[in-house]
Write an enzyme that holds these catalytic residues in place. Sequence first.
Site, PDB file in Angstrom:
ATOM      1  N   GLY A   1      46.320  57.081  49.794  1.00 40.04           N
ATOM      2  CA  GLY A   1      47.348  56.127  50.226  1.00 40.04           C
ATOM      3  C   GLY A   1      48.731  56.750  50.257  1.00 40.04           C
ATOM      4  O   GLY A   1      49.537  56.478  51.157  1.00 40.04           O
TER       5      GLY A   1
ATOM      6  N   GLY B   1      48.019  50.445  47.754  1.00 33.95           N
ATOM      7  CA  GLY B   1      47.588  51.674  47.086  1.00 33.95           C
ATOM      8  C   GLY B   1      48.298  52.891  47.672  1.00 33.95           C
ATOM      9  O   GLY B   1      47.799  54.010  47.564  1.00 33.95           O
TER      10      GLY B   1
ATOM     11  N   GLY C   1      47.059  59.283  45.606  1.00 35.52           N
ATOM     12  CA  GLY C   1      45.873  59.735  46.349  1.00 35.52           C
ATOM     13  C   GLY C   1      46.051  59.663  47.854  1.00 35.52           C
ATOM     14  O   GLY C   1      47.097  59.995  48.410  1.00 35.52           O
TER      15      GLY C   1
ATOM     16  N   TYR D   1      30.048  48.238  44.233  1.00 36.82           N
ATOM     17  CA  TYR D   1      31.027  48.915  45.098  1.00 36.82           C
ATOM     18  C   TYR D   1      30.575  48.858  46.559  1.00 36.82           C
ATOM     19  O   TYR D   1      31.342  48.517  47.451  1.00 36.82           O
ATOM     20  CB  TYR D   1      31.177  50.369  44.628  1.00 36.82           C
ATOM     21  CG  TYR D   1      32.200  51.158  45.405  1.00 36.82           C
ATOM     22  CD1 TYR D   1      33.558  50.986  45.164  1.00 36.82           C
ATOM     23  CD2 TYR D   1      31.802  52.078  46.371  1.00 36.82           C
ATOM     24  CE1 TYR D   1      34.492  51.706  45.879  1.00 36.82           C
ATOM     25  CE2 TYR D   1      32.731  52.805  47.085  1.00 36.82           C
ATOM     26  CZ  TYR D   1      34.076  52.622  46.835  1.00 36.82           C
ATOM     27  OH  TYR D   1      34.999  53.334  47.546  1.00 36.82           O
TER      28      TYR D   1
END
Length: 335
Positions: A50, A44, A48, A208
């Site tokens: 990452g 990722g 964002g 989640y």
Amino acid sequence: MFGLLVIIAIIVIIALAVAVYQKSTNAICMSRRRLEGKTVIVTGGTAGMGLHIATDLAHRGARVIIACPFKDEGTNARKQIIHETHNVNVSFKLLDLASLKSVRQFAADILETEDRLDILLNNAGVSASGDIPTADGMNIVMQVNYYGTFLLTLLLLPLLKKTGKPGESSRIITTTSVIHMVGMVNIHNLDKMNYWNKTNYWDKTRIYGNSKICLVLFANELTKRLKNSHVVINNVDPGAVGTRIFDSINMVYGTILRVACLLFFKTPWQGAQTALHAALDRKAGEVSGAYFKNCKISSAVKRAYCDKTAKALWEESVRLVKLTAEEVDQCFKSL
Ligand SMILES: *[C@@H]1O[C@H](CO)[C@@H](O)[C@H](O)[C@H]1NC(C)=O
Ligand SMILES: *[C@@H]1O[C@H](CO)[C@@H](O)[C@H](O)[C@H]1NC(C)=O
């Protein structure tokens, strides 16, 4: 009507208090460590938080491999990192954590083409997309955030083991979340957790949370299994960060949550700091199974430290990602 206003006022006051507290405790990674000659993978790492992590590590001279399932996003991110850091040693590789096959292909490619792996940043994740099953028959949130990360980490262990040296362990850093607190792992009913697919907002958050508490249990179990090796695994809780991760909940909620997070909590750059601390700080490389928050060792909820649950979850995970006993043995051998 008046009652409602009072309630709203109380909520606003609490939110402001939390915001002031959060903003004033946002820590920054102070490490000046350079990474020439080191190789890092950031899942990722193309958007964002990452992307900020990958860019920071590229600035420090590392060979940086970013991975995500979207080709355009990946190639653009690679260009952007090279442009910003003038480090050309940046690669993008396709990796879809929602597919066991893709994880295996990615890991095989890395083991074949890379000489070393100093830092594995398991940063990729999806939020509460809920009840979508994957081609492998798992809940998508559970597979991307947990089972895919579990498989990837195990398959890359031989290279991490080869790279880690006394006094300089190779590091696995996994992004978990404060939401792990709503997670609950029932070892007698792991299947239910995995296929839990009733649709409503709380259940999605719960899935989640489950995926994130599984990551903490995994780090604790792997820490035990890596005793006497030079590989450490630690979790980081980035705090509430305003990224597109919320968009998968639904556009309206997603936007509201993102804006709220940007205002009250952390920007993606701020969110990246704890992962960077765990990846770079000398002392952070000497612990394993730790839970970092705001660049300090903190702790997860108590039930994330249950040895029995961690062991049962490990066994169930090995079965679900279809690793054979021989393969698991191979994972614990150095290349
Ligand atoms: C890329 O990084 C690797 C690992 O750090 C290093 O061995 C290699 O020399 C670097 N290559 C270039 C072109 O800088
Ligand atoms: C949930 O998913 C499972 C398997 O993916 C399926 O067999 C079951 O019918 C689904 N349940 C609901 C309520 O949709």
